[in-house]
Design a protein around this motif. Sequence first.
Motif, PDB file in Angstrom:
ATOM      1  N   SER A 146       0.838  -1.202   0.000  1.00  0.00           N
ATOM      2  CA  SER A 146       0.000   0.000   0.000  1.00  0.00           C
ATOM      3  C   SER A 146       0.871   1.248   0.000  1.00  0.00           C
ATOM      4  O   SER A 146       2.011   1.227   0.480  1.00  0.00           O
ATOM      5  N   SER A 147       0.312   2.304  -0.566  1.00  0.00           N
ATOM      6  CA  SER A 147       0.923   3.624  -0.509  1.00  0.00           C
ATOM      7  C   SER A 147      -0.191   4.634  -0.280  1.00  0.00           C
ATOM      8  O   SER A 147      -1.131   4.736  -1.082  1.00  0.00           O
ATOM      9  N   LEU A 148      -0.093   5.339   0.825  1.00  0.00           N
ATOM     10  CA  LEU A 148      -1.163   6.250   1.247  1.00  0.00           C
ATOM     11  C   LEU A 148      -0.591   7.649   1.422  1.00  0.00           C
ATOM     12  O   LEU A 148       0.521   7.820   1.931  1.00  0.00           O
ATOM     13  N   GLY A 149      -1.341   8.665   1.008  1.00  0.00           N
ATOM     14  CA  GLY A 149      -0.875  10.032   1.198  1.00  0.00           C
ATOM     15  C   GLY A 149      -1.699  11.016   0.399  1.00  0.00           C
ATOM     16  O   GLY A 149      -2.870  10.774   0.080  1.00  0.00           O
ATOM     17  N   ALA A 150      -1.060  12.144   0.052  1.00  0.00           N
ATOM     18  CA  ALA A 150      -1.714  13.186  -0.749  1.00  0.00           C
ATOM     19  C   ALA A 150      -0.673  13.821  -1.647  1.00  0.00           C
ATOM     20  O   ALA A 150       0.500  13.961  -1.264  1.00  0.00           O
ATOM     21  N   PHE A 151      -1.078  14.192  -2.852  1.00  0.00           N
ATOM     22  CA  PHE A 151      -0.183  14.846  -3.797  1.00  0.00           C
ATOM     23  C   PHE A 151      -0.959  15.957  -4.498  1.00  0.00           C
ATOM     24  O   PHE A 151      -2.047  15.738  -5.041  1.00  0.00           O
ATOM     25  N   GLY A 152      -0.380  17.172  -4.464  1.00  0.00           N
ATOM     26  CA  GLY A 152      -1.071  18.312  -5.031  1.00  0.00           C
ATOM     27  C   GLY A 152      -2.375  18.614  -4.322  1.00  0.00           C
ATOM     28  O   GLY A 152      -3.308  19.142  -4.930  1.00  0.00           O
ATOM     29  N   GLY A 153      -2.416  18.234  -3.026  1.00  0.00           N
ATOM     30  CA  GLY A 153      -3.624  18.455  -2.245  1.00  0.00           C
ATOM     31  C   GLY A 153      -4.691  17.395  -2.441  1.00  0.00           C
ATOM     32  O   GLY A 153      -5.747  17.441  -1.797  1.00  0.00           O
ATOM     33  N   THR A 154      -4.454  16.419  -3.330  1.00  0.00           N
ATOM     34  CA  THR A 154      -5.431  15.363  -3.608  1.00  0.00           C
ATOM     35  C   THR A 154      -4.993  14.059  -2.938  1.00  0.00           C
ATOM     36  O   THR A 154      -3.877  13.583  -3.180  1.00  0.00           O
ATOM     37  N   PRO A 155      -5.818  13.473  -2.094  1.00  0.00           N
ATOM     38  CA  PRO A 155      -5.428  12.231  -1.413  1.00  0.00           C
ATOM     39  C   PRO A 155      -5.409  11.045  -2.374  1.00  0.00           C
ATOM     40  O   PRO A 155      -6.127  11.023  -3.381  1.00  0.00           O
ATOM     41  N   PHE A 156      -4.577  10.066  -2.039  1.00  0.00           N
ATOM     42  CA  PHE A 156      -4.536   8.814  -2.803  1.00  0.00           C
ATOM     43  C   PHE A 156      -4.369   7.650  -1.832  1.00  0.00           C
ATOM     44  O   PHE A 156      -3.859   7.805  -0.721  1.00  0.00           O
ATOM     45  N   ASP A 157      -4.790   6.459  -2.262  1.00  0.00           N
ATOM     46  CA  ASP A 157      -4.675   5.236  -1.464  1.00  0.00           C
ATOM     47  C   ASP A 157      -4.450   4.074  -2.423  1.00  0.00           C
ATOM     48  O   ASP A 157      -5.388   3.414  -2.872  1.00  0.00           O
ATOM     49  N   LEU A 158      -3.179   3.830  -2.749  1.00  0.00           N
ATOM     50  CA  LEU A 158      -2.814   2.777  -3.695  1.00  0.00           C
ATOM     51  C   LEU A 158      -2.678   1.450  -2.949  1.00  0.00           C
ATOM     52  O   LEU A 158      -1.955   1.359  -1.951  1.00  0.00           O
ATOM     53  N   GLU A 159      -3.362   0.401  -3.448  1.00  0.00           N
ATOM     54  CA  GLU A 159      -3.349  -0.900  -2.782  1.00  0.00           C
ATOM     55  C   GLU A 159      -3.052  -1.992  -3.803  1.00  0.00           C
ATOM     56  O   GLU A 159      -3.497  -1.931  -4.955  1.00  0.00           O
ATOM     57  N   GLY A 160      -2.301  -3.012  -3.346  1.00  0.00           N
ATOM     58  CA  GLY A 160      -2.028  -4.174  -4.188  1.00  0.00           C
ATOM     59  C   GLY A 160      -1.839  -5.417  -3.333  1.00  0.00           C
ATOM     60  O   GLY A 160      -1.283  -5.340  -2.230  1.00  0.00           O
ATOM     61  N   THR A 161      -2.329  -6.549  -3.799  1.00  0.00           N
ATOM     62  CA  THR A 161      -2.151  -7.827  -3.105  1.00  0.00           C
ATOM     63  C   THR A 161      -1.682  -8.864  -4.109  1.00  0.00           C
ATOM     64  O   THR A 161      -2.012  -8.790  -5.303  1.00  0.00           O
ATOM     65  N   THR A 162      -0.936  -9.852  -3.614  1.00  0.00           N
ATOM     66  CA  THR A 162      -0.420 -10.864  -4.531  1.00  0.00           C
ATOM     67  C   THR A 162      -0.079 -12.141  -3.792  1.00  0.00           C
ATOM     68  O   THR A 162       0.223 -12.129  -2.591  1.00  0.00           O
ATOM     69  N   THR A 163      -0.170 -13.258  -4.493  1.00  0.00           N
ATOM     70  CA  THR A 163       0.400 -14.535  -4.073  1.00  0.00           C
ATOM     71  C   THR A 163       1.490 -14.859  -5.073  1.00  0.00           C
ATOM     72  O   THR A 163       1.218 -15.002  -6.275  1.00  0.00           O
ATOM     73  N   ARG A 164       2.724 -14.970  -4.584  1.00  0.00           N
ATOM     74  CA  ARG A 164       3.866 -15.056  -5.479  1.00  0.00           C
ATOM     75  C   ARG A 164       4.624 -16.362  -5.311  1.00  0.00           C
ATOM     76  O   ARG A 164       4.658 -16.959  -4.234  1.00  0.00           O
ATOM     77  N   LEU A 165       5.269 -16.768  -6.418  1.00  0.00           N
ATOM     78  CA  LEU A 165       6.157 -17.927  -6.425  1.00  0.00           C
ATOM     79  C   LEU A 165       7.594 -17.433  -6.445  1.00  0.00           C
ATOM     80  O   LEU A 165       7.948 -16.545  -7.218  1.00  0.00           O
ATOM     81  N   GLY A 166       8.420 -18.008  -5.567  1.00  0.00           N
ATOM     82  CA  GLY A 166       9.831 -17.634  -5.510  1.00  0.00           C
ATOM     83  C   GLY A 166      10.689 -18.850  -5.209  1.00  0.00           C
ATOM     84  O   GLY A 166      10.290 -19.993  -5.458  1.00  0.00           O
ATOM     85  N   TRP A 167      11.856 -18.619  -4.661  1.00  0.00           N
ATOM     86  CA  TRP A 167      12.776 -19.699  -4.325  1.00  0.00           C
ATOM     87  C   TRP A 167      13.334 -19.474  -2.927  1.00  0.00           C
ATOM     88  O   TRP A 167      13.279 -18.364  -2.385  1.00  0.00           O
ATOM     89  N   THR A 168      13.863 -20.531  -2.356  1.00  0.00           N
ATOM     90  CA  THR A 168      14.450 -20.431  -1.024  1.00  0.00           C
ATOM     91  C   THR A 168      15.670 -21.335  -0.922  1.00  0.00           C
ATOM     92  O   THR A 168      15.747 -22.378  -1.579  1.00  0.00           O
ATOM     93  N   ALA A 169      16.629 -20.927  -0.111  1.00  0.00           N
ATOM     94  CA  ALA A 169      17.815 -21.728   0.191  1.00  0.00           C
ATOM     95  C   ALA A 169      18.225 -21.425   1.625  1.00  0.00           C
ATOM     96  O   ALA A 169      18.012 -20.313   2.121  1.00  0.00           O
ATOM     97  N   GLY A 170      18.785 -22.418   2.297  1.00  0.00           N
ATOM     98  CA  GLY A 170      19.160 -22.189   3.693  1.00  0.00           C
ATOM     99  C   GLY A 170      20.058 -23.278   4.229  1.00  0.00           C
ATOM    100  O   GLY A 170      20.494 -24.182   3.504  1.00  0.00           O
TER     101      GLY A 170
END
Length: 247
Positions: free
Chosen positions: A162-186
């Motif tokens: 998410s990114s929340l705030g205001a720019f030029g006096g206009t508020p914004f609320d950007l949202e994104g969700t995801t299920t992602r595939l990656g890799w792991t090592a340990g």
Amino acid sequence: MKATLLAGAALSLFTISAFAADLGTPPVAVVPPFTWTGCYAGGHVGGGFGTTSLNDTAGVLSPISGFTSASVDTSGYMLGGQVGCDYQFAPSWVVGIEGAASGGKISGRSTVAQIGPIPGDSANFKDTTDFMASVTGRVGYAWDRWLPYVKAGVAFFDDRYSSLGAFGGTPFDLEGTTTRLGWTAGAGVEWALSNDWSVKLEYDFYGLGTHNETFIDQISGTVGPEQLKQSIQVVKLGVNFHVGPGP
């Protein structure tokens, strides 16, 4: 008379000794060596930290938010469980496969610099990982009840951005969700407390690579892709209950 008694006692001792010899020496129990061969299930608790970077490569959302890139350091905890099976051979090498899943909160928020802000303008960027799962193979070398090992495989993540705030006096609320595939090592080390129970300490690196995620402004409805790059590191303390051949 005394000679007769002494002769009888000697004969009795000889007879008892001969009878004991016929019985033989009692067998000595042989304890089989410990083996990691078998399957297990258990739980773990861990602490994690990571870094997430955002770039507005398409230039769709920057006119709304006033920034083209952002970065945030994340930290938090994970709780979960694991199941797996191992096979010991030749004679100290151990190979195995494990599935694990964790839930919790590895999160962070940062203030984002905007281009030419006016008084009252602000922006932040937040990332939260609340679920991760993996399927990994591992290879270890056993010293009796100690098992140092390395592991690697595929991983899955649920993230909320998410990114929340205001720019030029206009508020914004950007949202994104995801299920992602990656890799792991340990890598880690496991110690068998008994034939049935073991504890382990493990370090895992999760790489999610770079991908595009759709963000939606909850206020204006504007939709656009954001490029995200993310990695997480987790240190886990776990316990396992073992079943299988064993000693």
